[in-house]
Design a protein around this motif. Structure first.
Motif, PDB file in Angstrom:
ATOM      1  N   LYS A  24      38.826  42.596  37.939  1.00  0.00           N
ATOM      2  CA  LYS A  24      40.025  43.296  37.475  1.00  0.00           C
ATOM      3  C   LYS A  24      40.712  42.508  36.362  1.00  0.00           C
ATOM      4  CE  LYS A  24      41.036  45.910  41.675  1.00  0.00           C
ATOM      5  NZ  LYS A  24      42.024  46.167  42.759  1.00  0.00           N
ATOM      6  N   PRO A  33      41.741  50.251  33.844  1.00  0.00           N
ATOM      7  CA  PRO A  33      41.022  50.911  34.946  1.00  0.00           C
ATOM      8  C   PRO A  33      39.770  51.665  34.487  1.00  0.00           C
ATOM      9  CG  PRO A  33      43.386  51.239  35.183  1.00  0.00           C
ATOM     10  CD  PRO A  33      43.176  50.630  33.814  1.00  0.00           C
ATOM     11  N   LEU A  81      37.155  49.096  33.407  1.00  0.00           N
ATOM     12  CA  LEU A  81      36.603  48.477  34.607  1.00  0.00           C
ATOM     13  C   LEU A  81      35.578  49.401  35.266  1.00  0.00           C
ATOM     14  CD1 LEU A  81      36.506  46.312  36.806  1.00  0.00           C
ATOM     15  CD2 LEU A  81      38.525  47.394  37.842  1.00  0.00           C
TER      16      LEU A  81
END
Length: 213
Positions: free
Chosen positions: A51, A66, A69
């Protein structure tokens, strides 16, 4: 108390994974219209969990982290073993430790499934009693919770462990867990960073670890 076990970090300690990580993250950045990084820059982007890697890679566009990722993990999970390889001397060191009766384990901030896959692929003949990556219910290193969980699973006291790692995060985790911190100078960071963050020994070749046994 005598050392009876060695707890290894994975990326930058046992295996040079930098090229595969860099390729997968640059691919994810490119897919999302964000600028890429030179491979060498990933030495300082990795180490604190996936993260944080995504957040750092996105620079000021943290709102994109996000999605980046997700794209990174979807690709890296299937391509974590393309260019990666154990560092020179690592297989010999692991064999020597096993011959001396040392108990071995791996603890990484890499997601748990990726950690298990990389270890299984590159060290199929090594007996690691515990292989633990980052899990959703456990904070990432340098929090000592994961390292202490490994010690508990193996039935050993933390002070019975040598902890081998290549970043300040590893050294701080070892100190926080009450383990003996050994920094490796062949990984992603330099000896000065390791020494400044608690390493009681910095080694320059894997076989040097045998002097601590």
């Amino acid at each position: 108390m005598a050392h009876r076990a060695v707890l290894f970090d994975l990326d930058g300690t046992l295996v040079n994974t930098l090229k595969d990580i860099a390729f997968a993250m640059n691919r994810a950045l490119r897919m999302n219209g964000l600028p890429e990084f030179e491979e060498a820059a990933y030495r300082y982007l990795v180490g604190d969990g996936v993260k944080n890697l995504a957040l750092r890679a996105c620079r000021e566009r943290t709102d994109m982290a996000p999605k980046v990722l997700h794209d990174y993990q979807a690709y890296y999970g299937e391509h974590s073993r393309v260019h990666s390889a154990p560092y020179e001397g690592i297989p010999q060191m692991l064999r020597a430790l096993e011959e001396k009766g040392m108990r071995l384990a791996v603890f990484s901030n890499k997601p748990h499934p990726d950690t298990c896959e990389v270890v299984r692929h590159y060290f199929p003949d090594v007996t690691f009693e515990v292989v633990r990556g980052q899990k959703p219910d456990t904070p990432v290193k340098p929090d000592p919770a994961g390292a202490l969980a490994v010690a508990g699973e193996m039935g050993l006291a933390p002070e019975e462990f040598l902890y081998l790692g290549d970043t300040n995060t590893d050294m701080r985790c070892a100190v926080n867990a009450g383990m003996f911190p050994v920094g490796v100078a062949w990984g992603f960071r330099d000896a000065e960073e390791l020494a400044q963050n608690g390493a009681k020994r910095v080694i320059f070749h894997p076989m040097d670890l045998l002097e601590e046994i």
